[in-house]
Every structure is written in C-alpha cells, then in structure tokens.
Motif scaffolding. Structure first.
Motif, PDB file in Angstrom:
ATOM      1  N   TRP A 214       0.824  -1.216   0.000  1.00 16.91           N
ATOM      2  CA  TRP A 214       0.000   0.000   0.000  1.00 16.91           C
ATOM      3  C   TRP A 214       0.860   1.269   0.000  1.00 16.91           C
ATOM      4  CZ3 TRP A 214      -0.955  -4.460   2.640  1.00 16.91           C
ATOM      5  CH2 TRP A 214      -2.140  -5.130   2.286  1.00 16.91           C
ATOM      6  N   GLU A 217      -0.034   3.850  -2.781  1.00 14.21           N
ATOM      7  CA  GLU A 217      -1.244   4.610  -2.477  1.00 14.21           C
ATOM      8  C   GLU A 217      -0.989   5.598  -1.346  1.00 14.21           C
ATOM      9  OE1 GLU A 217      -5.779   3.899  -0.772  1.00 14.21           O
ATOM     10  OE2 GLU A 217      -4.661   2.218  -1.625  1.00 14.21           O
ATOM     11  N   ARG A 221      -1.231   9.747  -1.435  1.00 13.51           N
ATOM     12  CA  ARG A 221      -2.047  10.550  -0.521  1.00 13.51           C
ATOM     13  C   ARG A 221      -1.223  11.676   0.124  1.00 13.51           C
ATOM     14  NH1 ARG A 221      -6.060   6.436   2.845  1.00 13.51           N
ATOM     15  NH2 ARG A 221      -7.026   5.463   1.007  1.00 13.51           N
ATOM     16  N   ASN A 398      -0.905   5.094  -8.982  1.00 13.93           N
ATOM     17  CA  ASN A 398      -1.447   5.584  -7.727  1.00 13.93           C
ATOM     18  C   ASN A 398      -2.783   6.289  -7.902  1.00 13.93           C
ATOM     19  OD1 ASN A 398       0.632   4.710  -5.923  1.00 13.93           O
ATOM     20  ND2 ASN A 398       1.975   6.157  -6.924  1.00 13.93           N
ATOM     21  N   THR A 401      -5.356   3.531  -7.630  1.00  9.95           N
ATOM     22  CA  THR A 401      -5.576   2.880  -6.340  1.00  9.95           C
ATOM     23  C   THR A 401      -6.029   3.839  -5.257  1.00  9.95           C
ATOM     24  OG1 THR A 401      -3.234   3.136  -5.796  1.00  9.95           O
ATOM     25  CG2 THR A 401      -3.921   1.068  -6.827  1.00  9.95           C
ATOM     26  N   ALA A 402      -5.828   5.123  -5.463  1.00 10.39           N
ATOM     27  CA  ALA A 402      -6.159   6.078  -4.405  1.00 10.39           C
ATOM     28  C   ALA A 402      -7.667   6.205  -4.208  1.00 10.39           C
ATOM     29  CB  ALA A 402      -5.575   7.435  -4.732  1.00 10.39           C
TER      30      ALA A 402
END
Length: 402
Positions: A214, A217, A221, A398, A401-402
């Motif tokens: 993760w 991701e 963020r 990303n 997946t975000a």
C-alpha cells in the motif's frame, strides 16, 4: 537527533524493524497502522530469510547484511526484557539452510552459472550429488539434474518476528497507534510536518512510509507518489505431518520467477516445513491489483510443481490456502531513504517477497541515513529518485488505487 519525532507508517515487519532501530537510537517513535501489528502482508508470508535466490548486486548485499543481523538482533531482544525473551520464542528462528534442485539439463546449467556468480559475491553454495541430496532430503525427487545446498538460508515465523521487533521498539519507548488510517498530508514551507488520519492529526519531524504493497497509495495521498504496486502470492498448507522436509527446498525456476516482471502467473515449487508439522507449498506471483480472491487454477499450478519435487505429498491433505500482496517495484529493488520531493518523508518499502529477510538490514540502513552516519553497504541503489520508482507509471498507478 535525540528526541526527534518519527512516525513510522506501517506496523508490518519492515515498519517494526525500523521502529526498533530508531527508538534504540533515541528517536521519539510512533508507529501507525490502519489495522494491527503484522496483520497484512507480514502475516501472509512464509518467513523466508534467503540469500540463495539473489544474484550479485545491491539486493544480495542487503540480504547478506540482514542475514548476519538476525541472530544478533534476536539475542539482543531476548536479553533486554522478559517480555522480549517471550516474544523471541515465538519467532521460531531456524537457520536450516536451503536446497535448490534442478530437474532439467537447462535448469542444471543455469543453476551452476548462477551459483558461480554468487560464490564470487561471498555466498556459500555447495554442490550436492545424488547420495548427499538423498541424505539431506530423503523424500525429494530422484529425477533431478543438479542440486545445491545454501547453508545460510533461514526461516522465521513472520508475524512472530514482527511482534518481537515491535515489542523491543515499545520497550525502548516507541508508541503504537492501531486502527489509524492515513488520509493526507500537512505541509509547511514545502516540508511534511503532519498527517491527517482517521484518528486525528499526527505531527512529527520525520515520516517513514513502510506500508508495503500500500506504499504507492499512501505516498500518493501524501503528494509524493512512488511506483510500488501489489503483486499477489498464494500458499498451500498441508495437515501436520511427521518430519519429511528438512530444509527450504525449491526448484531452479524460482529465481526466474522472483526476477520476472511479467503480469501473468509465474509459479515455481517451494516446499518447506514448519515447527507445527505442516508443510508450506508455494509459490506464485501475479499482478492482480488488490484482488484477494483465491484462484483454483493458481493453487492447482502450485500443487503440480510441488509434487514434482516431493512426489510423496500426493496423498497428503491440504487443510487451507492463503494469499497476500507483496510490494513490487519494476526494477526489483527496495526503496530506502529520503524523498527529495517532500522533505520530511522517508521510504522503507518495495521489498516484494523478500521483506521478512531484508527487514533488519533495511532498518539499519535507514537509521544510519537519518543520522548521517556511514552505512554498512552502499545505499545509492535504493534511492527514491530513480526512474523505476518515479517513472511516468507511478502517478497512473497511484491514481488508480487512491
């Protein structure tokens, strides 16, 4: 640096190892995880501490450093407190060695060349003839073309190992926050000074992205995406058996599967026992995002290859199967060090299936880099600002997946 506040984002084995090193060095450490300690990737691994599957280069040097650290660190954890000694007992450290078996002429030739290069880099790789292989592993196939013994390969119970390292970090003064998901960044003057979480604001001087699969991701963020993606692996677990597998045994195809960047399914035979008597059968690698469904065709492919190495397992019941996600980087090297795009952000991720074995070396490397001290090995190969990590695909992956 004593008293510098560090937030370690991830309570898997890499995060636990980093938290321990930093706490012992005098940093004020807080470990943050949206779940619990060792609850995700770490608990879904086999516990490999390997040098046998790595060719000469930076990852092998990190593996050799880590392998040397394991008994030293576990001894120190056990000595520091009664709680630590109890935790170390659950690590199940087994320096049992590994055996690599080739079953084709091509496989034997490639294995021989690979081992020759490893020996030049300081890896012990001993040739086994048919008799010595049969003595070491009485139940392994006799239909083989070459076999090598790697005495420095070892195994741990991965969740137990992570908990032992985290226990030592807490003993050294670290704090743990579970059920705490990172939502975004707080910056001042272009520097990361805090994170917004599901439990409120957490401020610190430095932040370590140790979120495993993760990590991509999480980094997105925080505004500094890295190309770390999930790569799925699955394992079969037999019912408990009398002792029949005495080393970590795998076929010569395993090294190629580890180094492959293919998106389709890659399988190879990996067979090893546990102290509880069950035998673990692997391994597979496939890019499936975060799809956590078990695929019968994958489990079948794993079983077929395992039976080529150990035909006697054909009648043994499989009691369960499980899978997990590994943090994959396109150039197959971990990401360790400061992020030049966002001061205050550091990374310790991208180990794919080698995170258990590489965790201790990664933590030591990260600690020395933070302190500005010389590192035991050259850390430049693991830097964040390399094309494989910051390439054009990073932002795309990303965003998805975000």
């Amino acid at each position: 640096m004593n008293g510098t506040r560090v937030a370690v984002l991830g309570a898997g084995i890499v995060g636990a190892a980093c938290a321990r090193e930093l706490a012992l060095a005098g940093f004020a450490v807080t470990v943050v995880d949206r779940g619990g300690p060792a609850a995700a990737t770490t608990s879904h691994g086999e516990g490999n501490v390997l040098v046998s599957d790595k060719g000469p280069g930076p990852e092998l040097r990190l593996a050799q450093l880590s392998r040397a650290l394991w008994p030293e660190v576990l001894g120190a954890v056990a000595e520091r407190s009664a709680r630590g000694a109890e935790a170390v007992a659950a690590v199940e450290w087994e320096p049992k060695g590994g055996i690599v078996v080739a079953t084709t002429a091509t496989g034997a030739s490639e294995l021989s060349r690979f081992a020759a290069r490893q020996r030049e880099a300081g890896v012990r790789a001993e040739v086994l003839d048919a008799q010595t292989l049969a003595e070491a592993e009485p139940h392994v196939t006799r239909d083989h073309t070459a076999a090598l013994h790697y005495p420095d390969d070892a195994q741990v119970q991965p969740a137990g190992a992570a908990v032992a390292l985290l226990t030592d970090a807490l003993t050294a003064g670290a704090a743990l926050r579970t059920g705490c998901e990172v939502l975004g960044a707080v910056t001042r003057g272009g520097r990361l000074t805090g994170i917004r979480t599901s439990a409120g604001l957490l401020e610190a001087d430095l932040f370590v992205n140790a979120a495993g699969p993760w990590s991509g991701e999480l980094a997105a963020r925080l505004g500094a995406p890295v190309d770390v993606r999930p790569r799925r692996g699955d394992i079969l677990v037999t019912t408990p058996l009398p002792p029949m597998v005495f080393h970590k045994v795998y076929d010569a195809d395993y090294v190629g599967a580890v180094g492959s960047s293919a998106e389709d399914l890659q399988t190879s035979a990996v067979v090893e026992s546990t102290r509880a008597g069950s035998v673990l059968l692997g391994s597979s690698r496939r890019r499936a995002g975060f799809d956590d469904r078990l695929r019968p065709e994958v489990l079948s492919a794993i079983a077929v290859k395992a039976l080529r190495l150990f035909p006697g397992l054909a009648e043994v019941p499989v009691m369960r199967a499980y899978g997990g996600f590994r943090p994959y980087v396109p150039d197959h090297l971990p990401v360790i060090g400061p992020d030049p795009r966002l001061p205050g952000l550091w990374h310790g991720t991208g180990h794919e299936g080698a995170g258990i074995g590489l965790s201790l070396g990664t933590a030591l490397l990260l600690r020395n880099l933070m302190l500005g001290r010389p590192t035991d090995i050259d850390a430049r190969a693991f830097r964040v600002d390399r094309p494989a990590v910051l390439g054009a695909e990073a932002s795309t992956a990303n965003d998805e997946t975000a």
